[in-house]
Each structure stands twice: as structure tokens, then as C-alpha cells.
Design a protein around this motif. Structure first.
Motif, PDB file in Angstrom:
ATOM      1  N   ARG A 167       0.848  -1.182   0.000  1.00 37.94           N
ATOM      2  CA  ARG A 167       0.000   0.000   0.000  1.00 37.94           C
ATOM      3  C   ARG A 167       0.889   1.240   0.000  1.00 37.94           C
ATOM      4  N   TYR A 168       0.342   2.341  -0.513  1.00 41.34           N
ATOM      5  CA  TYR A 168       1.146   3.535  -0.755  1.00 41.34           C
ATOM      6  C   TYR A 168       0.527   4.742  -0.066  1.00 41.34           C
ATOM      7  N   GLY A 169       1.334   5.411   0.749  1.00 42.51           N
ATOM      8  CA  GLY A 169       0.868   6.611   1.417  1.00 42.51           C
ATOM      9  C   GLY A 169       1.825   7.761   1.169  1.00 42.51           C
ATOM     10  N   ILE A 170       1.381   8.958   1.515  1.00 44.14           N
ATOM     11  CA  ILE A 170       2.250  10.133   1.475  1.00 44.14           C
ATOM     12  C   ILE A 170       2.368  10.684   2.887  1.00 44.14           C
ATOM     13  N   ASN A 171       3.478  11.353   3.156  1.00 42.81           N
ATOM     14  CA  ASN A 171       3.719  11.951   4.458  1.00 42.81           C
ATOM     15  C   ASN A 171       4.305  13.334   4.238  1.00 42.81           C
ATOM     16  N   LEU A 172       3.692  14.345   4.866  1.00 45.34           N
ATOM     17  CA  LEU A 172       4.152  15.707   4.613  1.00 45.34           C
ATOM     18  C   LEU A 172       4.037  16.554   5.867  1.00 45.34           C
ATOM     19  N   PHE A 212      -0.653  10.960   5.549  1.00 47.51           N
ATOM     20  CA  PHE A 212      -0.085  11.137   6.881  1.00 47.51           C
ATOM     21  C   PHE A 212       0.588  12.503   6.982  1.00 47.51           C
ATOM     22  N   ILE A 213       0.540  13.076   8.185  1.00 48.99           N
ATOM     23  CA  ILE A 213       1.166  14.368   8.405  1.00 48.99           C
ATOM     24  C   ILE A 213       2.077  14.309   9.626  1.00 48.99           C
ATOM     25  N   TRP A 214       3.048  15.235   9.638  1.00 46.87           N
ATOM     26  CA  TRP A 214       3.925  15.376  10.785  1.00 46.87           C
ATOM     27  C   TRP A 214       3.148  16.001  11.942  1.00 46.87           C
ATOM     28  N   ASP A 215       3.645  15.779  13.151  1.00 43.88           N
ATOM     29  CA  ASP A 215       3.010  16.339  14.342  1.00 43.88           C
ATOM     30  C   ASP A 215       4.051  17.177  15.076  1.00 43.88           C
ATOM     31  N   HIS A 216       3.978  18.501  14.898  1.00 37.09           N
ATOM     32  CA  HIS A 216       4.913  19.427  15.535  1.00 37.09           C
ATOM     33  C   HIS A 216       4.164  20.636  16.084  1.00 37.09           C
TER      34      HIS A 216
END
Length: 289
Positions: free
Chosen positions: A2-7, A35-39
Motif C-alpha cells: 500500500r502507498y501513502g504520502i507523508n508531509l 499522513f502528516i507530521w506532528d509538531h
């Protein structure tokens, strides 16, 4: 696979509406995960940053199929009971599509030091482990109490519980070849490691998975999550790159969609060109074609 993106949800993507628009495009072009970063802070560029749970709520309402989540949430800097409420709410809002990635948090001086929070890695690791116990106990929807070194909860019940059963999947991150994060990952639902000197090679994965196998006590499904970068323009080259990882057992390819893969340094100001490059990589779809 499966393929996701993270930014990073920074700059233009620090607006929840813009983030949701990108998620709709990702779903339409065949990606399986967003998916996203958590900052809270990231670097001295002082990027605009959206709260991840507000951003993911907008994503949940703007999509119907794609999985969504954080890579990674630094659980030791969050109250686990507040995170329990946020994650259960987003899981229900998305009809059970949330995945929670967790780690101890980097860059430590920004995630913790600027706020006077403890920066010691061993203490943060203890808070992560206890925080996961608290989080999953509250997700159960049953009466729950906890007496640990870091957290103490009187008996309580959190409702509504998440939609997913037995719970929201938890992926654990960490820097390979550090062993403690991999032992932690073996207790949960997936591993999303990195290397400080670059991406993991297939041989790294063989060693890492052999180590996790020594410490995994359950036969439940386990996600093996690789973060990498493909061109989006050379299908044969991209397919070959992914195939090497599929052969060693990787079942999620997470495409890095950030300015830093395009040559930006960590403290460089974000520019419209960065946003355009990120959008274009998303629109070209996953490396599966």
C-alpha cells in the motif's frame, strides 16, 4: 503493498482547508494513506503549522477511503488522555480510518526544550511506554485506572470509544540501529523506522525484522512501513525501487512529500516553489502506477 504520502502541515499546508484539498487529490490519484507530521515548533523559520488533529478532522470529512494519521506523534509531550479524546474523535469522524504513529520526538530542542519540557531520552521513552498503556486503556471504553511512575489515573471511563477494533492501529518509529524502539514496536501494530544518515536499505530491513521477530509475542497482523522517495515520472525505475522493499516484507511505502526531499535544508524558508513541487508529486500518484 500500500502507498501513502507523508508531509509537514506547514506554510500553505498549515491551513486545514488546504490540507484537506490535498488529501482529496491524493485519494483521487490512488494513494492509500495520507499522513502528516506532528509538531508544535519545528525550526527557526517559524513556519505556520496546523494542529494535527484539527487538520486530520478536515481530511477525514473531505475523503472517504484513504487511511489517515500522524507520522509521528511525540506522545511524551502530550497528555495521553487528551490524545485519547482527539484520536477517538478523528477515528469516528473518518469511519475508522485512523492510524496513530508514535515516537519519543525530534528535534528534541524544539519539541521539548523550548517549552521547558524534559529532553532526556530515557525519561521520554518511559513516558511513551506508559502513555501508550494509558491511551489504549482509555480507548477500551471500559472502566480504567492506572498507577505508573509517570502517570496516575483514578478509575474512569472514556466514551465514545474508537470505531476500530480491537483499537486504532499504532505504528512505532525510531532510529535504526537503536534497539529499544524496535522492541517497543514489536509490542504494537507496526514499525516505521528511519536512519539518521539516510533511508533504510533492504539489508537494513532484513536485520531489523529479524530483531523484531525475536521480540514479537503476538501473531496479529503487523505493518512494515518504509519511508522513501520515488520520481513519479519514471514508472519502471520507481517500480524497481519499491520491489526491492516488497521482497523483504515491506507492506506500506510512505512517500516523502516535503520540501526537504527536493533540496531544501531544514532551516530554509518555505517558498511557493516548494508547495508546487509537493502538489505535483501527489498528483502523479503512487509508484505502483
Amino acid at each position: 503493498m500500500r502507498y501513502g504520502i507523508n508531509l509537514p502541515p506547514f506554510a500553505e499546508f498549515g491551513d486545514a482547508r488546504t490540507l484537506a484539498e490535498l488529501a482529496r487529490e491524493a485519494e483521487a490519484t490512488g494513494w492509500d494513506g495520507f499522513f502528516i507530521w506532528d509538531h508544535i515548533l519545528f525550526d527557526p523559520s517559524w513556519h505556520p503549522i496546523v494542529d494535527p488533529w484539527v487538520g486530520l478532522a478536515a481530511v477525514a470529512l473531505s475523503t472517504t477511503r484513504i487511511r489517515l494519521g500522524t507520522l509521528l506523534t511525540p506522545l511524551p509531550r502530550r497528555r495521553p488522555w487528551k490524545l485519547a479524546r482527539e484520536t477517538a474523535s478523528v477515528d469516528r469522524l473518518s469511519d475508522g480510518r485512523l492510524i496513530l504513529g508514535v515516537g519519543i520526538g525530534d528535534p528534541v530542542q524544539w519539541e521539548y526544550g523550548f517549552f521547558g519540557e524534559p529532553t532526556n531520552a530515557k525519561l521520554r521513552a518511559k513516558r511513551l511506554d506508559e502513555g501508550l498503556e494509558v491511551l489504549t486503556g482509555l480507548w477500551s471504553g471500559e472502566l480504567f485506572s492506572y498507577q505508573g511512575e509517570q502517570y496516575q489515573l483514578q478509575e474512569m471511563k472514556f466514551l465514545p470509544r474508537p470505531i476500530q477494533t480491537p483499537r486504532i492501529p499504532i505504528w512505532v518509529g525510531g532510529w535504526w540501529p537503536n534497539k529499544p524502539p524496535m522492541r517497543r514496536a514489536a509490542r504494537w501494530d507496526g514499525v516505521n523506522p528511519g536512519r539518521r544518515d539516510g533511508a533504510l536499505a533492504p539489508d537494513d530491513w532484513r536485520d531489523l525484522l529479524a530483531y523484531i521477530g525475536q521480540h514479537r509475542a503476538r501473531a496479529a497482523p503487523f505493518d512494515i512501513v518504509h519511508s522513501g522517495a520515488t520520481t513519479g515520472t519514471d514508472a519502471a525505475r520507481d517500480a524497481e525501487a519499491v520491489a526491492y522493499y516488497a521482497e523483504v516484507g515491506v507492506n506500506w511505502w510512505i512517500e516523502d512529500v516535503s520540501p526537504y526531499r527536493f533540496g531544501w535544508r531544514w532551516e530554509d524558508p518555505w517558498t511557493p516553489e516548494a508547495t508546487a513541487l509537493m502538489r505535483e508529486r501527489v498528483r502523479r500518484g503512487p509508484p505502483s502506477g
